[in-house]
Structures are given as C-alpha cells and as structure tokens.
Write an enzyme that holds these catalytic residues in place. Structure first.
Site, short mmCIF file in Angstrom:
data_model
loop_
_atom_site.label_atom_id
_atom_site.label_comp_id
_atom_site.label_asym_id
_atom_site.label_seq_id
_atom_site.Cartn_x
_atom_site.Cartn_y
_atom_site.Cartn_z
N ASP A 78 0.82 -1.21 0.00
CA ASP A 78 0.00 0.00 0.00
C ASP A 78 0.85 1.27 0.00
O ASP A 78 0.46 2.29 -0.55
CB ASP A 78 -0.94 0.00 1.20
CG ASP A 78 -2.15 -0.88 0.98
OD1 ASP A 78 -2.08 -1.77 0.11
OD2 ASP A 78 -3.18 -0.69 1.65
N CYS A 119 1.53 -7.68 5.18
CA CYS A 119 0.96 -6.51 4.52
C CYS A 119 -0.55 -6.62 4.35
O CYS A 119 -1.15 -7.66 4.49
CB CYS A 119 1.68 -6.18 3.22
SG CYS A 119 3.44 -5.88 3.51
N ASP A 120 -1.12 -5.48 3.97
CA ASP A 120 -2.51 -5.16 4.26
C ASP A 120 -3.56 -6.15 3.76
O ASP A 120 -4.38 -6.63 4.51
CB ASP A 120 -2.82 -3.77 3.71
CG ASP A 120 -2.01 -2.68 4.39
OD1 ASP A 120 -0.98 -3.01 4.99
OD2 ASP A 120 -2.40 -1.52 4.33
N LYS A 121 -3.60 -6.41 2.46
CA LYS A 121 -4.68 -7.22 1.92
C LYS A 121 -4.32 -8.70 1.82
O LYS A 121 -5.19 -9.54 1.61
CB LYS A 121 -5.09 -6.71 0.52
CG LYS A 121 -5.36 -5.22 0.46
CD LYS A 121 -6.31 -4.78 1.56
CE LYS A 121 -6.28 -3.27 1.76
NZ LYS A 121 -4.97 -2.70 2.11
N CYS A 191 5.09 -2.50 8.06
CA CYS A 191 5.40 -1.19 8.63
C CYS A 191 5.07 -1.13 10.12
O CYS A 191 4.05 -1.63 10.57
CB CYS A 191 4.68 -0.11 7.85
SG CYS A 191 5.27 0.03 6.14
N GLU A 442 -7.03 3.59 -0.46
CA GLU A 442 -6.56 4.00 0.85
C GLU A 442 -5.90 5.36 0.70
O GLU A 442 -5.02 5.54 -0.14
CB GLU A 442 -5.57 2.97 1.37
CG GLU A 442 -5.07 3.22 2.76
CD GLU A 442 -4.22 2.07 3.27
OE1 GLU A 442 -4.80 1.07 3.70
OE2 GLU A 442 -2.98 2.16 3.18
N SER A 468 -5.74 4.90 5.53
CA SER A 468 -4.68 3.99 5.94
C SER A 468 -4.77 3.70 7.43
O SER A 468 -5.25 4.52 8.22
CB SER A 468 -3.33 4.63 5.63
OG SER A 468 -2.28 3.95 6.26
#
Length: 554
Positions: A78, A119-121, A191, A442, A468
């Site tokens: 992202d 990570c995000d997805k 992150c 995002e 985010s």
C-alpha cells in the site's frame, strides 16, 4: 488424506510421474503434502524476506514428517501504491488472493497449508481462502518492521508521509526530509506501527489461526525463524487432529478478535476485513455488532499512529497474548475457543505475562473507556461510516463545519497542499468507494498532509473511500452507501454544514429531509472511471463497504 485424490492408485500413475519429474522420491510423495502459500516478492518490504521464512517452515515440515510444496500469491504494498493508479488495485487484490489460493489448492489436492502473509490485503485474502477451503491451516506472518530512529526519536513510514505536509508548510526542509526517508524504514517487515498489516497479523493470532507471537515477533530475527519452524512442525499435528479453520473461526473467535481490535486501537480497515473473513467462515458480523463491542471494550494500548510506541514495544511488553490475558481477567474473551496450537485460548493464556503496564494498561487506567474504532450513522451515512476514534484529538470528537467537496483524492490533495483548506473545514472526498473508486483507495496522503501541516486538530476528512491504518485525526471513512450507489455523500455541496459527533456515533448533513430527497432525485452520476480489465469487473461485483466489500453472490 486429501492428497490421495492426486497420488493414490493405479490411475494416478501419471500424477506420480509428474512429481518424480521434479525430483521428489517415493518416500516424499507418500508423506502428507503440505502447501506453503507464500506472498514473497522482491519489491515489497514486508515480503522481501519471506523466502527465508518459507525455508524455516519447510524445515519444520520435513522434521515433522511432511513434504512441503511452495507456491506464491500476489501482494500489493500500500505504501508503494499510494496516491497513484496503483492504489485502485489494493483492496481489489484481496479477492484475487483468495481466489488464486482456492484455484491452486483445489487443482492440486493437499493435506494441509501453511500461509505466509504480510501486509494489508494479503493477510485477510489468505484468511478468506483458508476459511473457504477449510483444510488444516497454520498462519505465520513475516513479522513487523522495527521502527527507525532519528535524532533520538522513533520514526516510521507515517512520519515520512506527514513530513511531506511539513515541507509544503515550510516546517521542514527538503534536506531534513531526505535524511528522514532513509532512516524511517530500517529493514524488512510490515510497517512498524499498529497500521493495517500489523493489525491483521495480530488479529490472526487472536482468531487462533496463528501461533502465539505471530503478530508481534519482529521480522528478520531468530525468534521469527523459530516461530516459522514451529508452524511447519505444528501443521502436521493439525492435519492429524483434523483441526480445520471453520472449527477455529467461530462466532466466539470473531468476538474475541473484535474485542482485542478495540483494546489495541487497530486500523479501521479491520472493519472491512473481519466481516469478509467471517462471511467465508459462515459467520455474520455487521457494523452494529462491531459498535456494540467497541462501546463495552476499553482501549488499553495506544501504538503509532495514535501514540509514540510501536509493535516492537508491544512485543517487549508481552505481545498479543498479554493483551488477551488482561482482557480475559475481566471475562472480555471467550476462552474456550480452539487455536492452531492445539490449546484453547484459556490454556494458551496461562503462559502469558504482562511486562509493561504503560504499554498494556490496566483497567483502572485505560486510554479510553470505549474501543479504538467507532461506527457512525446519520443521514450522511445511513448504512454506517468508520473512524479510528482512538487517534482523534479530543477537540475533534464533536465538530460542526462547512463542507469542502472533492470528487477525487487527487483534487483534495491539491487543495490541501496548496493551502486553500482552512481551519474548521470538513473535507469531503467522494466517488472513491468500492464501486466508484473503483477499489476504495486508501488515502494516507491527504490525512498525512493535513497532520503534517498542523491541521489535524482543526480539519476533518470524510470519504466513501478508506484511510490507511497509519492515519490519525478525524478521518471518517467507509461512508455507506457510497456516492456511486447514490448515497447521500453524492449530494453534499460546498458550504453545507456537517455535524460530527463521534461519542454519540452520529454523522449528519445539516439539510432538511425534503432538500436531501430533492438533491438525490436530481443527481446525475458521473461515468465510471474504469471500464475495462479487472477493475471494471471488480466494480460490477463488489458490494458496500458496510458488508466488508465482498463480492455479490452469483
């Protein structure tokens, strides 16, 4: 064994021949076949090191008597996709990840799976796949990135995003920014704050799909490698026990996940992902239920972006198991839920300890009496909107201000960075929802710019898109119905007054019902932004953010 469909019997001789072609020996083929589902890639910092995690898992699988077979999924970073066309694909990639795992595992029958997300997805996409396939599964993420250090202070990716606003506002030089950008992300991992990736990795541990430590053991450490080996060893026992995801992903497990989510102050994106994962597991979660849990759960942790601490600090304080132990002390959790460790939640928590009561606060000293996330409703968001209330300045919890309306993120960012947004404004960014975006981009750039310019205690942002996990301030996303579905956000005009009441869970456009209906009747929707390729298909299938932006049943 499930793999018998592929390797047993005379008629499967051609299949075995193909396995021999890859160098496998008969003894390996006869063992349980374990799929290693890896999100590794060479240009996502959360994924760069996942090859090493996979090797540790494979070693564990072999030690326990199984044969590992690795395959890969896509994964969007992202941060790298932010504020350009790439961000349209981030949320949309979640369904592709789930589908690709389903295709690989259904086409090539396996006995168990070890998932390696970061990570995000990728985390929710893989959890959706695990629930859908219902094969014995264990998750072990790549782990969180360490925070950077600059001039004696902890810094992270969000610090860099906010620094862009500071440079534009004349509060930081470009030379200072150049130094910061080299120090903020010191190595591989997801992150370092309680952003979406770490939120979801922590929640995976709470759900019982990851071993203790999955959410907080830092990336690139021996402890993370040992955890990966244990996951590889453990999957063989999970296969023998027939412990499948749907036995773990129960209604009570999701209640635990939401409760810890609220206590931690996780990303608002969890409100998209948990309902989507639950849907695959046959469990119903709606926004009212999320609000119910938020209203009864105190926020006990405050990590970046809401506070100064990072995931490594939570790890040192005892990790997710310590947070769960504290919540279980007051019966906030269902402790009979099963986990992939082979223990119930309650049995697992016996070993947990709390080492820092400032990082994981006691009930007598919470950061807030209610959870980190709130769902708002009103005539501007009849089906709900979401805000990370734990990261909102007290003076912004209740606010009424004039709307500044933009039909895209780019237009809003231009206005913010050019200095035309004034204190007291309520920025409205629309046509950025799941369908209208498409992909529900995002938007860290506008929120970070507002914070960097020192306006986060004066300016609110409202969108049918999403923000985010690194966002702080009065950023209200997921407004539903979205503008492209003729939701009320589509008819807001510059200067209209908008009333925000986060403690009261209200979000209202201050016009009469008659005026609202007149505007809706006159509304002319814009042409779709994308008419070809995957995003066009996605826009045609995706449902509202209020239902987790899952696909319509066909």
């Amino acid at each position: 064994m499930n793999s018998d469909k592929m390797i047993k019997g005379v008629e499967r001789a051609p299949h075995r021949s193909l396995l021999y072609a890859m160098g496998y020996v008969e003894e390996e083929i006869k063992r349980p076949l374990i799929g290693i589902v890896n999100a590794a890639s060479d240009y996502v910092p959360g994924h760069k090191h996942l090859h090493q995690i996979a090797e540790a898992i494979k070693a564990g699988v072999r030690m326990a008597g199984g044969t590992p077979l690795e395959f890969f999924t896509i994964g969007v970073c992202d941060g790298l996709a932010m504020n350009h066309r790439g961000m349209h694909y981030s949320l949309a990639s979640r369904e592709l990840i789930a589908d690709s795992v389903e295709v690989m595992v259904s086409a090539h029958p396996l006995d168990g799976l070890v998932f390696i997300p970061n990570c995000d997805k990728i985390v929710p996409g893989m959890l959706m796949a695990a629930a859908r396939l219902d094969l014995p599964s264990v998750f072990v993420s790549g782990g969180p990135m360490l925070a950077g250090r600059l001039q004696g202070k902890a810094v992270d990716l969000n610090t860099v995003f906010e620094a862009v606003g500071k440079v534009r506002a004349g509060l930081m030089s470009e030379e200072e920014l150049a130094l910061l950008e080299q120090e903020a992300c010191p190595g591989c991992g997801s992150c370092s704050g309680m952003f979406t990736a770490n939120s979801m990795n922590c929640i995976t541990e709470v759900l019982g799909m990851g071993l203790p430590g999955n959410g907080t053991v830092p990336a690139m450490t021996a402890a993370r490698a040992r955890l990966a080996k244990k996951a590889g060893m453990r999957i063989l026992e999970v296969v023998k026990e027939g412990l499948t995801p749907r036995r773990i992903l129960t209604t009570e497990a999701f209640a635990n996940a939401l409760t810890v989510d609220m206590a931690l102050g996780c990303s608002t994106n969890t409100v998209l992902h948990l309902p989507a994962i639950a849907h695959e597991a046959g469990v119903k979660i709606d926004l009212d239920y999320i609000n119910e849990i938020s209203e009864r759960t105190p926020q006990l942790c405050k990590l970046a972006p809401a506070g100064e601490n990072h995931i490594e600090d939570l790890y040192a304080a005892g990790g997710i198991q310590a947070v769960m132990k504290r919540l279980a002390e007051k019966d906030f959790l269902f402790t009979d839920c099963l986990t992939v460790s082979g223990l119930t939640v309650g049995e697992q928590l016996e070993a947990a300890q709390i080492f820092d009561e400032e990082i994981i606060r006691p009930f007598s000293k919470p950061y807030s009496q209610t959870g980190g996330i709130a769902v708002l409703r009103g005539n501007l968001a009849p089906d709900g909107a979401v805000v990370k209330q734990g990261a909102v300045a007290p003076e912004m919890l209740k606010k009424t201000g004039p709307a500044r309306v933009f039909d895209s993120e780019e237009a809003a960012v231009e206005a913010i960075l050019s200095g035309t947004i004034k204190k007291g404004d309520v920025i409205v960014i629309r046509y950025e929802g799941p369908k209208g975006g498409p992909g529900m981009r995002e938007m860290l750039t506008p929120t970070a710019a507002v914070a960097g310019m020192g306006l986060d205690k004066d300016v609110a942002l409202i969108t049918d898109g999403r923000f985010s996990g690194a966002t702080r301030g009065a950023a209200i996303g997921h407004v539903s119905p979205e503008a492209m579905e003729r939701g009320p956000i589509a008819v807001v005009r510059d200067g209209d007054l908008i009333a925000i009441d986060i403690p009261g869970r209200k979000l209202d456009l201050l016009i009469s019902e008659e005026e609202m209906q007149r505007r809706l009747q006159q509304l002319q929707l814009p042409r779709p932004k994308v008419t070809t390729g995957y995003l066009a298909r996605y826009a045609g299938l995706v449902t509202s953010a209020s239902t987790g932006a899952i696909f319509r049943e066909v």
